[in-house]
Design a protein around this motif. Structure first.
Motif: not given
Length: 64
Positions: A10-15, A48-53, A56-64
């Motif tokens: 979460m911190a890496e992706e969104f700050g 599950q929570v990470w994948l749901a986020l 919603v926020f269209e995180v690219p597959a490479a960073r999921r």
């Protein structure tokens, strides 16, 4: 995925600050109308929570 891994991603992706705010405030319909923190407390897995986020926020597959 462990809870610590979830928080790190979460911190890496969104700050760090935005990640904390999202986890506390953003309601996810796919998690029963819960925030990420509420979903984790309710027993959803961190993955599950990470994948749901990510959806919603269209995180690219490479960073999921």
């Amino acid at each position: 995925m462990r809870h610590t891994d979830f928080r790190e991603r979460m911190a890496e992706e969104f700050g760090r600050l935005r990640a904390e705010m999202l986890a506390e405030d953003h309601v996810l319909s796919t998690l029963g109308g819960r925030t990420a923190d509420q979903a984790l407390e309710a027993g959803y897995s961190p993955k599950q929570v990470w994948l749901a986020l990510c959806d919603v926020f269209e995180v690219p597959a490479a960073r999921r």
